[in-house]
Scaffold this active site. Structure first.
Site, PDB file in Angstrom:
ATOM      1  N   LYS A   1       0.828  -1.214   0.000  1.00 56.14           N
ATOM      2  CA  LYS A   1       0.000   0.000   0.000  1.00 56.14           C
ATOM      3  C   LYS A   1       0.854   1.252   0.000  1.00 56.14           C
ATOM      4  CE  LYS A   1      -4.415  -1.583   1.413  1.00 56.14           C
ATOM      5  NZ  LYS A   1      -5.606  -1.427   2.209  1.00 56.14           N
TER       6      LYS A   1
ATOM      7  N   LYS B   1      -3.218 -10.095  -7.116  1.00 52.60           N
ATOM      8  CA  LYS B   1      -4.442 -10.413  -6.385  1.00 52.60           C
ATOM      9  C   LYS B   1      -5.597  -9.553  -6.908  1.00 52.60           C
ATOM     10  CE  LYS B   1      -5.329  -8.647  -2.368  1.00 52.60           C
ATOM     11  NZ  LYS B   1      -5.391  -8.146  -1.014  1.00 52.60           N
TER      12      LYS B   1
ATOM     13  N   LYS C   1      -9.984  -4.384  -4.914  1.00 45.32           N
ATOM     14  CA  LYS C   1     -10.852  -3.238  -5.220  1.00 45.32           C
ATOM     15  C   LYS C   1     -10.023  -2.012  -5.601  1.00 45.32           C
ATOM     16  CE  LYS C   1     -11.635  -3.605  -0.298  1.00 45.32           C
ATOM     17  NZ  LYS C   1     -12.600  -4.124   0.646  1.00 45.32           N
TER      18      LYS C   1
HETATM   19  P1  TYM Z   1      -9.700  -6.614   3.106  1.00 45.19           P
HETATM   20  O1  TYM Z   1     -10.786  -5.639   3.347  1.00 45.19           O
HETATM   21  O2  TYM Z   1      -8.588  -6.234   2.198  1.00 45.19           O
HETATM   22  O3  TYM Z   1     -10.283  -7.978   2.565  1.00 45.19           O
HETATM   23  C1  TYM Z   1     -11.385  -8.604   3.203  1.00 45.19           C
HETATM   24  C2  TYM Z   1     -11.257 -10.111   3.172  1.00 45.19           C
HETATM   25  O4  TYM Z   1     -11.254 -10.593   1.840  1.00 45.19           O
HETATM   26  C3  TYM Z   1     -10.112 -11.383   1.578  1.00 45.19           C
HETATM   27  N1  TYM Z   1      -9.697 -11.112   0.202  1.00 45.19           N
HETATM   28  C4  TYM Z   1      -9.430 -12.072  -0.700  1.00 45.19           C
HETATM   29  N2  TYM Z   1      -9.452 -13.413  -0.633  1.00 45.19           N
HETATM   30  C5  TYM Z   1      -9.126 -14.099  -1.758  1.00 45.19           C
HETATM   31  N3  TYM Z   1      -8.762 -13.523  -2.921  1.00 45.19           N
HETATM   32  C6  TYM Z   1      -8.718 -12.175  -3.036  1.00 45.19           C
HETATM   33  N4  TYM Z   1      -8.365 -11.608  -4.192  1.00 45.19           N
HETATM   34  C7  TYM Z   1      -9.060 -11.379  -1.890  1.00 45.19           C
HETATM   35  N5  TYM Z   1      -9.149 -10.046  -1.658  1.00 45.19           N
HETATM   36  C8  TYM Z   1      -9.539  -9.908  -0.377  1.00 45.19           C
HETATM   37  C9  TYM Z   1      -9.072 -10.898   2.581  1.00 45.19           C
HETATM   38  O5  TYM Z   1      -8.104 -11.878   2.848  1.00 45.19           O
HETATM   39  C10 TYM Z   1      -9.940 -10.621   3.786  1.00 45.19           C
HETATM   40  O6  TYM Z   1     -10.208 -11.801   4.496  1.00 45.19           O
HETATM   41  N6  TYM Z   1      -6.987  -6.152   7.276  1.00 45.19           N
HETATM   42  C11 TYM Z   1      -8.184  -6.735   6.709  1.00 45.19           C
HETATM   43  C12 TYM Z   1      -9.456  -6.299   7.419  1.00 45.19           C
HETATM   44  C13 TYM Z   1      -9.475  -6.543   8.887  1.00 45.19           C
HETATM   45  C14 TYM Z   1      -9.647  -7.802   9.536  1.00 45.19           C
HETATM   46  C15 TYM Z   1      -9.654  -7.519  10.924  1.00 45.19           C
HETATM   47  C16 TYM Z   1      -9.762  -9.108   9.068  1.00 45.19           C
HETATM   48  C17 TYM Z   1      -9.393  -5.598   9.854  1.00 45.19           C
HETATM   49  N7  TYM Z   1      -9.496  -6.185  11.085  1.00 45.19           N
HETATM   50  C18 TYM Z   1      -9.780  -8.531  11.875  1.00 45.19           C
HETATM   51  C19 TYM Z   1      -9.891 -10.121  10.020  1.00 45.19           C
HETATM   52  C20 TYM Z   1      -9.894  -9.838  11.401  1.00 45.19           C
HETATM   53  C21 TYM Z   1      -8.244  -6.339   5.246  1.00 45.19           C
HETATM   54  O7  TYM Z   1      -7.627  -5.391   4.814  1.00 45.19           O
HETATM   55  O8  TYM Z   1      -9.106  -7.095   4.510  1.00 45.19           O
END
Ligand code: TYM
Length: 332
Positions: free
Chosen positions: A114, A196, A199
């Protein structure tokens, strides 16, 4: 209820949720309510580590909540809430910042990616983000954290922080484990299958959103990058595009890779891409329709997130009080 193991996860409302988010995380959440005590957040505090447009952020959160429910997360059976509605996240987040090392945070892949992408806004929140994520998880004494592969490193850091804290103060935090699906843990961009699906890279046409219209989904799959061979065969190293499509098809239909390879053994890439598109359209269709119905019902969404925040606060405050006492804060 008391003896159920605890599940917690969250998604950033930093844009519309993608097919990757669905297959890597959301899809699996909906199956857990009977067996586990489940907490699912909309992590608005994490989202502001990148600049957001306030009106958009509000809208995205309500759409996200509607989509959670449309994916099968019944607010009566799951605790659905917005992170900033439970102040204990910010409170424990600060404490854990003081138990997280600079070197640890410097090694986080998400931070490196990022900050490379947004060189003009490498703020302190982006850097300390994993300490807040650790607070999210440890507040609820979560046993499992269902996420995609890219979040594994953050869960491992959460465990390291918990071990460090417990080592000083006794058993305060449960050590959480990541729960990563066998299929769908890393969905790749349809135009650039070495990246990956995300969004933040929507513009290249390689990203499918959960609420996309069927014709847009079909178009994205029709244009998906493949390779110069003709066989539908899983080979992640040499055929990343086709392997990604096989993974998506498998996650949507439940068919194994072998079954898929034999189903398409006499067909070309064009037919295969069309079938994958159709499988995704049919998987997402009921979710899109239900989400749109729910988005229109603001009162229902409001009562769901309010009820969620109340329940989440009760659990979170218990842990926070214990932590404050252990570290020597005086009770107010
Ligand atoms: P975030 O918002 O980027 O993504 C949300 C969830 O979706 C999964 N994900 C994917 N899985 C497979 N293929 C992909 N291309 C893909 N893109 C996204 C991510 O692995 C995630 O599970 N830091 C976290 C948010 C967060 C969180 C937490 C998660 C904040 N606090 C506590 C678990 C527990 C994040 O940026 O996810």
């Amino acid at each position: 209820m008391e003896n159920k193991k605890v599940i917690l996860s969250g998604i950033q409302p930093s844009g519309a949720m993608t097919l990757g988010t669905y297959l890597g995380a959301l899809k699996n959440w909906a199956t857990m309510a009977d067996e586990f005590d489940c907490y699912y957040m909309i992590v608005d505090m994490h989202a502001i580590t990148a600049r957001q447009i306030p009106a958009e952020l509000r809208k995205t959160q309500l759409t996200q909540l509607a989509t959670y429910i449309a994916c099968g997360l019944d607010p009566e059976k799951n605790t659905l809430f917005i992170q900033s509605h439970v102040p204990a996240h910010a409170q424990l987040g600060w404490v854990l910042n003081c138990y997280t090392m600079f070197g640890e945070l410097s090694r986080m892949t998400q931070f490196k990616e990022k900050s490379a992408r947004n060189a003009e806004n490498i703020n302190a929140g982006l850097f300390t983000y994993p300490a807040l994520q650790a607070a999210d998880i440890l507040l609820y004494q979560a046993d499992y954290v269902p996420v995609g592969d890219d979040q594994k490193q953050h869960i491992e850091l959460t465990r390291d922080i918990a071990v460090r804290f417990n080592g000083i103060y006794g058993d305060v935090f449960k050590l959480p484990e990541p729960y990563i699906p066998k299929i769908g843990a890393r969905i790749m961009d349809l135009q650039a299958p070495e990246n990956k699906m995300s969004k933040s890279a929507i513009d290249d046409g390689g990203c499918v959103l959960i609420l996309d219209k069927p014709e847009d989904i079909m178009r994205a799959f029709k244009r998906a990058v493949t390779d110069s061979e003709t066989s539908v065969r899983y080979d992640l190293k040499n055929k990343p595009g086709i392997s990604n499509l096989i993974q998506i098809y498998s996650a949507c239909t439940g068919n194994t890779f072998q079954e898929i390879e034999s189903e398409f053994s006499t067909k070309g890439y064009g037919d295969f891409k069309k079938s994958v598109g159709e499988a995704v359209v049919e998987t997402l269709r009921p979710i899109r329709e239900e989400a749109h119905r729910l988005i229109a019902d603001k009162a229902h969404l409001e009562s769901a997130y309010k009820q969620g925040a109340e329940k989440a606060s009760r659990t979170a405050n218990k842990t926070l009080r214990k932590v404050y006492k252990k570290i020597g804060f005086i009770e107010p």
